[in-house]
Design a protein around this motif. Structure first.
Motif, mmCIF file in Angstrom:
data_model
loop_
_atom_site.group_PDB
_atom_site.id
_atom_site.type_symbol
_atom_site.label_atom_id
_atom_site.label_comp_id
_atom_site.label_asym_id
_atom_site.label_seq_id
_atom_site.Cartn_x
_atom_site.Cartn_y
_atom_site.Cartn_z
ATOM 1 N N TYR A 126 83.766 -30.166 22.022
ATOM 2 C CA TYR A 126 83.003 -29.893 23.196
ATOM 3 C C TYR A 126 81.576 -30.039 22.861
ATOM 4 O O TYR A 126 81.121 -29.541 21.815
ATOM 5 N N GLU A 127 80.585 -30.640 23.426
ATOM 6 C CA GLU A 127 79.251 -30.950 22.945
ATOM 7 C C GLU A 127 78.238 -31.374 24.254
ATOM 8 O O GLU A 127 78.819 -31.909 25.076
ATOM 9 N N GLY A 128 77.264 -30.690 24.341
ATOM 10 C CA GLY A 128 76.096 -31.128 25.061
ATOM 11 C C GLY A 128 76.061 -30.251 26.632
ATOM 12 O O GLY A 128 75.296 -30.325 27.054
ATOM 13 N N GLU A 129 77.361 -30.379 27.311
ATOM 14 C CA GLU A 129 77.215 -29.743 28.482
ATOM 15 C C GLU A 129 77.551 -28.202 28.424
ATOM 16 O O GLU A 129 77.995 -27.700 27.352
ATOM 17 N N THR A 130 76.980 -27.224 29.173
ATOM 18 C CA THR A 130 77.244 -26.202 29.251
ATOM 19 C C THR A 130 77.815 -25.328 30.470
ATOM 20 O O THR A 130 78.083 -24.334 30.551
ATOM 21 N N ASP A 131 78.267 -26.344 31.351
ATOM 22 C CA ASP A 131 78.902 -25.733 32.577
ATOM 23 C C ASP A 131 80.302 -26.086 32.636
ATOM 24 O O ASP A 131 81.028 -26.202 33.359
ATOM 25 N N TYR A 132 81.014 -26.443 31.204
ATOM 26 C CA TYR A 132 82.618 -26.661 31.093
ATOM 27 C C TYR A 132 83.097 -25.209 31.498
ATOM 28 O O TYR A 132 82.622 -24.283 30.643
ATOM 29 N N GLY B 131 87.699 -19.791 33.641
ATOM 30 C CA GLY B 131 86.472 -19.720 34.569
ATOM 31 C C GLY B 131 84.996 -19.667 33.816
ATOM 32 O O GLY B 131 84.297 -19.838 34.611
ATOM 33 N N LYS B 132 85.219 -19.213 32.652
ATOM 34 C CA LYS B 132 83.859 -18.954 32.004
ATOM 35 C C LYS B 132 83.466 -20.256 31.574
ATOM 36 O O LYS B 132 84.290 -20.994 30.708
ATOM 37 N N THR B 133 82.259 -20.191 31.063
ATOM 38 C CA THR B 133 81.577 -21.336 30.335
ATOM 39 C C THR B 133 81.686 -21.048 28.766
ATOM 40 O O THR B 133 81.926 -19.638 28.818
ATOM 41 N N ILE B 134 81.496 -21.761 28.139
ATOM 42 C CA ILE B 134 81.355 -21.435 26.578
ATOM 43 C C ILE B 134 80.422 -20.438 26.082
ATOM 44 O O ILE B 134 80.708 -19.215 25.659
ATOM 45 N N PRO B 135 79.188 -20.529 26.525
ATOM 46 C CA PRO B 135 78.198 -19.535 26.226
ATOM 47 C C PRO B 135 78.502 -18.291 26.987
ATOM 48 O O PRO B 135 78.197 -16.995 26.412
#
Length: 237
Positions: free
Chosen positions: A51-57, A99-103
């Motif tokens: 996973y890279e670049g997106e923060t909304d996954y 349901g949470k994003t990675i950050p």
């Protein structure tokens, strides 16, 4: 009509227009050395599946997560999100990840470790398998539909998920649609050549749409495939 089918049908007029310009600069490949499509991964995924670049996954059930805490290797874990969206970690027990994003999950775990166990913990999460991602298979396959991806998946494996090609399928009539560099792009493949090792078996990613044409069909997609040199012309649409 499914959403996936509606989407790829709507792109076909643009495909035909693009071909007028693209094919003008393309020579037909030699039958003995077919051109091979280079399929870059989509905007949110590296070629290794990271996973890279997106923060909304948003993490989903059955995703496989690699979790590490800097300097505390005993807490490193590879865990799969269960059907209730939960993961189990040392010291913390059950944690809601779905349901949470990675950050968001990184911050949540760091906060919980800091509450009673570690000083200024640094938590990193890598999504190893995007099981909650989906691929759409349409056209002349035995079971068209939307299927979950469980880790690295190739075109042959994706077609197998749809129980293989229909008896009336054209093995040279397979097109993969993908979002790359902010554009919808397409590549055509000869699956028979892939099976015998004469062409690579490309990786398939979440949100890809795979369309298999019927032999002898006269659709706009058929005209696209007739114009494309064997084993794929990769173009923006």
């Amino acid at each position: 009509m499914s959403a996936g089918r509606t989407r790829w049908r709507s792109w076909l007029p643009t495909v035909a227009t693009s071909l007028v310009l693209v094919l003008a600069g393309c020579a037909s490949p030699s039958p003995s050395r077919p051109a091979q499509a280079v399929l870059p991964p989509p905007d949110s995924t590296t070629s290794s599946g990271a996973y890279e670049g997106e923060t909304d996954y948003r993490i989903g059930a059955q995703d496989l997560l690699e979790i590490s805490v800097f300097g505390v290797s005993d807490l490193d874990r590879t865990v799969r999100v269960n059907s209730n969206g939960q993961i189990s970690l040392p010291l913390l027990g059950s944690v809601a990840a779905g349901g949470k994003t990675i950050p968001e999950l990184e911050r949540e775990l760091a906060k919980r470790y800091a509450a009673g166990y570690l000083q200024n913990p640094q938590v990193s999460i890598f999504v190893k398998e995007f099981t909650s991602q989906r691929v759409t298979l349409e056209g002349a396959v035995n079971k068209p539909g939307i299927y979950p991806l469980t880790g690295r998946t190739t075109l042959l494996q994706a077609i197998a998920m749809a129980q293989g090609l229909h008896d009336l399928a054209d093995p040279q009539g397979i097109v993969v649609f993908r979002q790359i560099d902010g554009q919808r792009k397409a590549a055509a493949f000869d699956i028979a050549a892939v099976r015998r090792g004469a062409a690579p078996d490309p990786s398939i990613y979440g949100d890809d749409i795979i369309v298999v044409e019927r032999s002898g069909s006269r659709s706009a997609l058929r005209e696209f495939l007739r114009s494309v040199p064997a084993f794929a012309l990769f173009l923006a649409i």
